[in-house]
Design a protein around this motif. Structure first.
Motif, mmCIF file in Angstrom:
data_model
loop_
_atom_site.group_PDB
_atom_site.id
_atom_site.type_symbol
_atom_site.label_atom_id
_atom_site.label_comp_id
_atom_site.label_asym_id
_atom_site.label_seq_id
_atom_site.Cartn_x
_atom_site.Cartn_y
_atom_site.Cartn_z
ATOM 1 N N ILE A 268 0.839 -1.203 0.000
ATOM 2 C CA ILE A 268 0.000 0.000 0.000
ATOM 3 C C ILE A 268 0.872 1.250 0.000
ATOM 4 C CG2 ILE A 268 -1.631 1.337 1.381
ATOM 5 C CD1 ILE A 268 -2.842 -1.340 2.292
ATOM 6 N N LEU A 269 1.910 1.270 0.830
ATOM 7 C CA LEU A 269 2.788 2.433 0.905
ATOM 8 C C LEU A 269 3.510 2.678 -0.417
ATOM 9 C CD1 LEU A 269 4.415 1.997 4.440
ATOM 10 C CD2 LEU A 269 2.691 3.670 3.770
ATOM 11 N N ARG A 270 3.882 1.625 -1.097
ATOM 12 C CA ARG A 270 4.722 1.759 -2.281
ATOM 13 C C ARG A 270 3.928 1.982 -3.557
ATOM 14 N NH1 ARG A 270 8.523 -3.271 -2.520
ATOM 15 N NH2 ARG A 270 9.375 -2.056 -4.254
ATOM 16 N N HIS A 271 2.751 1.363 -3.653
ATOM 17 C CA HIS A 271 2.073 1.348 -4.947
ATOM 18 C C HIS A 271 0.674 1.943 -4.940
ATOM 19 C CE1 HIS A 271 5.365 -1.254 -6.081
ATOM 20 N NE2 HIS A 271 4.999 -2.175 -5.206
ATOM 21 N N ALA A 272 -0.024 1.955 -3.773
ATOM 22 C CA ALA A 272 -1.453 2.278 -3.793
ATOM 23 C C ALA A 272 -1.729 3.771 -3.867
ATOM 24 C CB ALA A 272 -2.134 1.695 -2.554
ATOM 25 N N ASN A 273 -0.831 4.587 -3.316
ATOM 26 C CA ASN A 273 -1.081 6.030 -3.224
ATOM 27 C C ASN A 273 -2.415 6.277 -2.521
ATOM 28 O OD1 ASN A 273 -0.557 8.754 -3.533
ATOM 29 N ND2 ASN A 273 -1.500 8.859 -5.581
#
Length: 354
Positions: A268-273
């Motif tokens: 979530i932190l890396r890809h979800a924005n």
């Protein structure tokens, strides 16, 4: 006292006494028959009574003597067998017994010797297997460590390293045009700020992934709450946490579920924005239900090649399968991502009847 009377020695004595009683009755019957039918002068009632008393006394003494003598050898041999069994039960499989006699007791001793040899061979095999398993575990751990290092190296190169390189280039360009075109420089500074925040988020996600798997004695729910509280202080994300008391769970289940939550939050932190994340944990005495959702950009679950988080998703699925659970993923572009995990395990919560 009763236990001693049931020993092998007293069994021999009782058998001799039974023989004495039987012989006494037979002999008495013969003498009485002769006395009644023939009535010889040398045979009288007194003589019969005296003879039988002497016979019983002498026979009783001889029965005791013969019982002790005849049972002594058997008792000693059985003691050796008992000692052999005790040694085998204690793990001393090299112990052996040998008898000069060629009877059933000697056959039992030979069988125990064969059993000891087989147990000793099995022990050596188990020790060898344990050494091989330990070596395989070390090899597997080493391979997993190398694979994880390579993965982190790729992630650092693909994300953080490239972003830092881009930041450097943009900072140099901004410095050159700062005096001539301040408005353009201001726009680039805003872009630099956004890129720095993105790089910071990527780094936090990688650090989150490297967090130790052990819960340090904390229950699963407390460990997850602590993890999310740390993220609240570092990230501009609104976390909605709703977790029931899951009670005492097997250590392997707690560790794997904690890892699943880590991996999900890292993605979530890396890809979800995303700006909102929901984490739920409930149970119904027969299974645990874990739900993780975000309102991020989402992705096409059918497009495996374009899915940057495919490795993490695969890892989460494998962790669920290792503890006998099920894993499901729902996501669409622009609609966020939902992860559901179900693990069949009996939950015992303090204060509830089992």
């Amino acid at each position: 006292m009763l236990k001693q009377l049931n020993s092998i020695r007293y069994m021999y004595i009782r058998s001799h006494l039974y023989g004495l009683i039987l012989n006494t009755f037979i002999l008495l019957s013969i003498l009485l028959s002769i006395y009644v039918w023939f009535q010889p002068d040398w045979l009288s009632a007194g003589a019969i009574l005296m003879f039988m008393l002497l016979y019983i006394v002498i026979g009783f003494i001889m029965s005791l003597y013969a019982g002790f003598r005849s049972s002594g050898d058997v008792k000693h041999r059985l003691d050796y067998i008992s000692m052999m069994i005790t040694q085998l039960s204690r793990g001393n499989f090299s112990k052996r017994i040998y008898f000069n006699e060629n009877d059933e007791i000697a056959a039992v001793g030979d069988e125990l010797n064969v059993l000891g040899e087989k147990l000793e061979q099995q022990k050596d095999s188990l020790v060898k297997l344990a050494d091989e398993k330990s070596e395989l575990a070390r090899t597997a751990h080493k391979a997993a460590t190398i694979e994880e290092r390579q993965r982190l190296a790729r992630d650092l190169h693909d994300a953080v390293s490239q972003q830092l390189f881009a930041l450097t280039m943009m900072a140099q360009a901004t410095e050159k045009i700062f005096d001539r075109r301040p408005e353009k420089a201001k726009e680039q500074l805003q872009e630099i700020t956004q890129m720095a925040l993105q790089a910071q988020t990527e780094m936090r996600a990688l650090l989150l992934h490297l967090r130790p798997v052990h819960l340090s004695g904390e229950p699963l729910t407390e460990g997850i709450k602590t993890l999310i509280e740390e993220l609240r202080q570092k990230c501009q994300i609104d976390f909605d946490v709703d977790m029931e008391d899951l009670g005492d769970l097997p250590t392997s289940v707690e560790e794997q579920l904690f890892r699943v939550v880590q991996e999900a939050l890292s993605n979530i932190l890396r890809h979800a924005n995303a700006s909102e994340v929901k984490v739920e944990a409930t149970h119904d005495q027969k299974e645990i239900f874990l739900h993780i959702a975000d309102n991020g950009v989402g992705f096409d679950t059918e497009d495996k090649k374009a899915n940057k988080a495919s490795y993490g998703l695969k890892t989460m699925r494998e962790r669920c399968e290792e503890i006998g659970g099920s894993y499901s993923l729902r996501s669409r572009k622009g609609e966020g991502t939902h992860i559901d995990v179900r693990v069949p395990v009996k939950v015992n919560v303090k204060g509830e009847e089992e």
